[in-house]
Design a protein around this motif. Sequence first.
Motif, PDB file in Angstrom:
ATOM      1  N   GLY A 174      -4.414  19.875  67.411  1.00  0.00           N
ATOM      2  CA  GLY A 174      -3.237  19.881  66.557  1.00  0.00           C
ATOM      3  C   GLY A 174      -3.163  18.627  65.708  1.00  0.00           C
ATOM      4  O   GLY A 174      -3.836  17.620  65.984  1.00  0.00           O
ATOM      5  N   TYR A 175      -2.347  18.690  64.684  1.00  0.00           N
ATOM      6  CA  TYR A 175      -2.143  17.525  63.821  1.00  0.00           C
ATOM      7  C   TYR A 175      -1.291  16.504  64.570  1.00  0.00           C
ATOM      8  O   TYR A 175      -0.350  16.874  65.273  1.00  0.00           O
ATOM      9  CB  TYR A 175      -1.447  17.956  62.529  1.00  0.00           C
ATOM     10  N   GLY A 227       2.731  32.751  69.129  1.00  0.00           N
ATOM     11  CA  GLY A 227       1.403  32.608  68.535  1.00  0.00           C
ATOM     12  C   GLY A 227       1.291  31.579  67.440  1.00  0.00           C
ATOM     13  O   GLY A 227       0.570  31.789  66.460  1.00  0.00           O
ATOM     14  N   VAL A 228       1.957  30.436  67.589  1.00  0.00           N
ATOM     15  CA  VAL A 228       1.875  29.377  66.585  1.00  0.00           C
ATOM     16  C   VAL A 228       0.621  28.542  66.833  1.00  0.00           C
ATOM     17  O   VAL A 228       0.357  28.119  67.960  1.00  0.00           O
ATOM     18  CB  VAL A 228       3.127  28.483  66.622  1.00  0.00           C
ATOM     19  N   GLY A 229      -0.149  28.322  65.779  1.00  0.00           N
ATOM     20  CA  GLY A 229      -1.360  27.531  65.888  1.00  0.00           C
ATOM     21  C   GLY A 229      -1.309  26.292  65.015  1.00  0.00           C
ATOM     22  O   GLY A 229      -0.234  25.798  64.665  1.00  0.00           O
ATOM     23  N   TYR A 230      -2.486  25.797  64.651  1.00  0.00           N
ATOM     24  CA  TYR A 230      -2.599  24.591  63.859  1.00  0.00           C
ATOM     25  C   TYR A 230      -1.748  24.691  62.583  1.00  0.00           C
ATOM     26  O   TYR A 230      -1.697  25.749  61.977  1.00  0.00           O
ATOM     27  CB  TYR A 230      -4.067  24.370  63.477  1.00  0.00           C
ATOM     28  N   GLY A 273      -2.360  22.639  54.110  1.00  0.00           N
ATOM     29  CA  GLY A 273      -2.928  23.742  54.860  1.00  0.00           C
ATOM     30  C   GLY A 273      -4.202  24.314  54.273  1.00  0.00           C
ATOM     31  O   GLY A 273      -4.791  25.236  54.848  1.00  0.00           O
ATOM     32  N   GLU A 274      -4.677  23.779  53.137  1.00  0.00           N
ATOM     33  CA  GLU A 274      -5.833  24.365  52.467  1.00  0.00           C
ATOM     34  C   GLU A 274      -7.100  24.231  53.315  1.00  0.00           C
ATOM     35  O   GLU A 274      -7.890  25.174  53.429  1.00  0.00           O
ATOM     36  CB  GLU A 274      -6.041  23.690  51.110  1.00  0.00           C
ATOM     37  N   ALA A 286      -6.322  28.575  71.940  1.00  0.00           N
ATOM     38  CA  ALA A 286      -4.980  28.927  72.415  1.00  0.00           C
ATOM     39  C   ALA A 286      -3.923  28.635  71.356  1.00  0.00           C
ATOM     40  O   ALA A 286      -4.020  27.668  70.602  1.00  0.00           O
ATOM     41  CB  ALA A 286      -4.663  28.159  73.695  1.00  0.00           C
ATOM     42  N   THR A 287      -2.899  29.489  71.295  1.00  0.00           N
ATOM     43  CA  THR A 287      -1.748  29.272  70.436  1.00  0.00           C
ATOM     44  C   THR A 287      -0.525  28.978  71.307  1.00  0.00           C
ATOM     45  O   THR A 287      -0.566  29.133  72.521  1.00  0.00           O
ATOM     46  CB  THR A 287      -1.469  30.496  69.545  1.00  0.00           C
TER      47      THR A 287
END
Length: 290
Positions: free
Chosen positions: A66-67, A51-54, A212-213, A42-43
């Motif tokens: 999530g972080y 639609g924001v994700g990790y 984010g890598e 889910a986002t």
Amino acid sequence: MNSRNPSRIFSHLSLTPFPLLLILFRISSADDGNSLYNSCNATFSCGFIEGVGYPFRGYDALDNCGYPGLALKCQKNIPTIQFMNLTYRLMELNSANQTMQIAREDAMNAACPRDLVNTTLDNSLFEYSPGYVNLTFLYDCPASSIPKLSQVWGFCPSSGFEDVHWLTGTVGPFECQENITVPVSARSESINSNNLGEVMEQGVEVKWKVNGEACSQCRESKGRCGFDFTNNQTTCFCPHPPYVSATCAVVDAEAPSSESSPGPGSSSNQRTIVGSSSNRRTIVEDVTCH
């Protein structure tokens, strides 16, 4: 609370044929293995955010999705985030350069903040973008200690104080009942009592420091990004073994799986533990015996 009697459960298990027990363990381990992969699909969407994700997750999502410190909540179609015991309204979110514009929720309807605490960021997670200025608010100060360069804001009903002054910069301490510092984005024109409310509502731009890598590599391998609290790092949740890894293994549809063709008399046991900040532990097991 599970009201089953453990002795009753084990009495049933003792009557269950051993091959059937293996099948049950396989089904259970498969369900556990896929749970994080499925749950973190889910986002988050709210207001202008879609639609924001990790590294972000919805407030009600599993911690592992999530972080830490980047949980978003939707309140009356307004996205908010909370850290250091303060709630902030998201004004902008730019995933490409990892920045977001945030404004203190307690100052959205009145220029002077209601919660009399400094705006403080977690320096391990955030940093201010270049081009900001601190505002200092002074509450109920003796006339002798009021700085000459300060401006009068007057009555501040949200905080309950009748005499409020403010000025740019971090100054103090003073002989005031309270004084707090709030960073805001710098403007080309000077900040004054006429535009103070607008400046406070615009907030300040901050940058999150999550690398984010690791998540990019996870997504490229068809996995879903998450957080491993045991190792304190971004990890990858996969639809097939290994369920938790840096990246997901490529599955060759033509090649026999390791589950269906182990060596004669071989046995393998795989156990992966992904910790959680809320004392929830997800355990993934794959048991093969012959």
